[in-house]
Design an enzyme around this catalytic site. Structure first.
Site, PDB file in Angstrom:
ATOM      1  N   GLN A  77       1.003  -1.157   0.138  1.00 28.08           N
ATOM      2  CA  GLN A  77      -0.004  -0.004   0.058  1.00 28.08           C
ATOM      3  C   GLN A  77       0.951   1.204   0.051  1.00 28.08           C
ATOM      4  O   GLN A  77       0.593   2.181   0.678  1.00 28.08           O
ATOM      5  CB  GLN A  77      -1.012  -0.034   1.060  1.00 28.08           C
ATOM      6  CG  GLN A  77      -2.327  -0.759   0.898  1.00 28.08           C
ATOM      7  CD  GLN A  77      -2.957  -0.273  -0.067  1.00 28.08           C
ATOM      8  OE1 GLN A  77      -3.101   0.971  -0.400  1.00 28.08           O
ATOM      9  NE2 GLN A  77      -3.922  -1.292  -0.654  1.00 28.08           N
ATOM     10  N   SER A  78       1.864   1.106  -0.586  1.00 21.51           N
ATOM     11  CA  SER A  78       2.916   2.269  -0.709  1.00 21.51           C
ATOM     12  C   SER A  78       2.440   3.739  -1.280  1.00 21.51           C
ATOM     13  O   SER A  78       1.873   3.740  -2.522  1.00 21.51           O
ATOM     14  CB  SER A  78       4.126   2.075  -1.513  1.00 21.51           C
ATOM     15  OG  SER A  78       4.973   3.065  -1.761  1.00 21.51           O
ATOM     16  N   ASN A  79       2.412   4.608  -0.656  1.00 24.03           N
ATOM     17  CA  ASN A  79       1.748   5.840  -1.252  1.00 24.03           C
ATOM     18  C   ASN A  79       3.007   6.400  -2.626  1.00 24.03           C
ATOM     19  O   ASN A  79       2.877   7.064  -3.427  1.00 24.03           O
ATOM     20  CB  ASN A  79       1.822   7.073  -0.144  1.00 24.03           C
ATOM     21  CG  ASN A  79       0.591   6.826   0.738  1.00 24.03           C
ATOM     22  OD1 ASN A  79      -0.443   6.439   0.005  1.00 24.03           O
ATOM     23  ND2 ASN A  79       1.101   6.900   1.914  1.00 24.03           N
TER      24      ASN A  79
END
Ligand code: PLP
Length: 335
Positions: A77-79
């Site tokens: 879920q990396s921004n």
């Protein structure tokens, strides 16, 4: 602006300057006289956030070197990967992401956006971001891309991209300094969520270079503060060397507290409460992985008197809203 910064290849990925707004209703909840927020969540491309200033320089350098494909790794879920994928799409670059997680991961939040932006997504079983196996996988991806006639560039914030990541926020510090003189109460502290901590390192270096600005108050959401402190100083010195700045950061130039909770990427009860509070009091969309933990850290510091009642904190809203939608279950809304 020093010539070395002005000379760096730079893309305009972010809408700058991002505004600084008053947050009087949240200030009242926290019991401080003034609270400001820097709305970096409004920085533009692909839901914005604090990674765009860094990517403007990192992708600027990659494009100047003739890269046509970028390769990066992070959590599922990396921004950062989402902002990279969206930026790459806008520039016509290929994007390959190696994410820690499983092929069975639900396509929601940032992962859904990675696919919408056309990134090629693959997964690694490694769980520790510093596992050398991850680096080896990135190199293998780059080799395969070269064999296919592409010109890949690996982007790694804790590796080759650190100096430019810091530089992006040295420029951000200049922007903050140009804005705060017009505020009714001068910010005394600047509160920043810390993952790789390049954002805090760049801000602290930029303020120190100018000899003014609020004191940095970092909230670590990923690592023990002791380990992160040393890395911040090291990253700042890489940034300073790259920019030819004769300024060195010391560990007592900033405050750093921990709000990791049950683990990186995992919501804590304090973070959930902080997301709800900011939503109800100001209509902000925080996330439970970074900005919610940062606000929880600020609340705890106000309660403990570490940030006094007459202070005027400046909270960096660093973005991350898509992650909220991958964590709806933690809010108990779907029970
Ligand atoms: C990455 C990120 C941070 C942390 O920034 P670092 O420079 O890695 O410390 C904070 N907030 C959000 C929303 C992020 O995506």
């Amino acid at each position: 602006m020093p010539d070395a910064i002005a000379a760096l290849p730079h893309l305009d990925l972010a809408r700058l300057p991002t505004p600084i707004e008053a947050a009087p209703r949240l200030a009242a909840s926290l019991g401080v006289a003034n609270l400001w927020v820097k709305r970096e969540d409004l920085s533009g491309t692909a839901f914005g956030g604090n990674k765009l200033r860094q990517l403007s320089l990192i992708l600027g350098a990659a494009c100047a070197d003739g890269a046509d494909t970028v390769i990066a790794t992070a959590g599922v879920q990396s921004n950062f990967c989402r902002a990279l994928a969206g930026s790459a799409a806008s520039l016509g670059l290929g994007c390959e992401l190696l994410l820690r997680g499983s092929i069975a991961a639900k396509r929601e939040g940032n992962l859904l956006l990675d696919h919408i932006f056309g990134a090629a997504v693959s997964f690694t079983a490694a769980t520790d971001p510093w596992d050398p196996a991850i680096r080896a996988e990135l190199e293998a991806m780059a080799d395969r891309a070269r064999a296919a006639g592409k010109r890949p560039a690996i982007v790694q914030l804790t590796g080759e991209s650190a100096a430019l990541g810091v530089a992006g926020w040295v420029l951000g510090a200049d922007e903050v300094l140009a804005q705060i003189d017009a505020l009714a109460a001068a910010p005394t502290h600047m509160v920043v969520a810390c993952g790789s901590a390049l954002t805090l390192a760049g801000l602290a270096l930029g303020f120190k270079r100018s000899g003014r600005g609020p004191r940095l108050f970092g909230v670590s959401v990923q690592q023990p503060a002791a380990r992160l402190r040393a890395w911040i100083v090291a990253a700042a010195s890489q940034g300073a060397a790259r920019l030819g700045l004769d300024v060195a950061l010391a560990e007592d130039d900033f405050d750093l507290v921990e709000a990791v909770g049950p683990g990186y990427g995992q919501p804590s009860p304090e973070a959930i409460a902080a997301v709800r509070l900011a939503g109800r009091r100001q209509g902000w969309v925080l996330d439970p992985v970074y900005t919610g933990k940062a606000l929880a850290g600020l609340i705890a510091a106000c309660e403990a008197g570490q940030i006094p009642r007459d202070a005027a904190p400046l909270f960096l809203h660093s973005g991350g809203a898509p992650g909220l939608f991958a964590n709806a279950a933690a809010f108990g809304e779907n029970a």
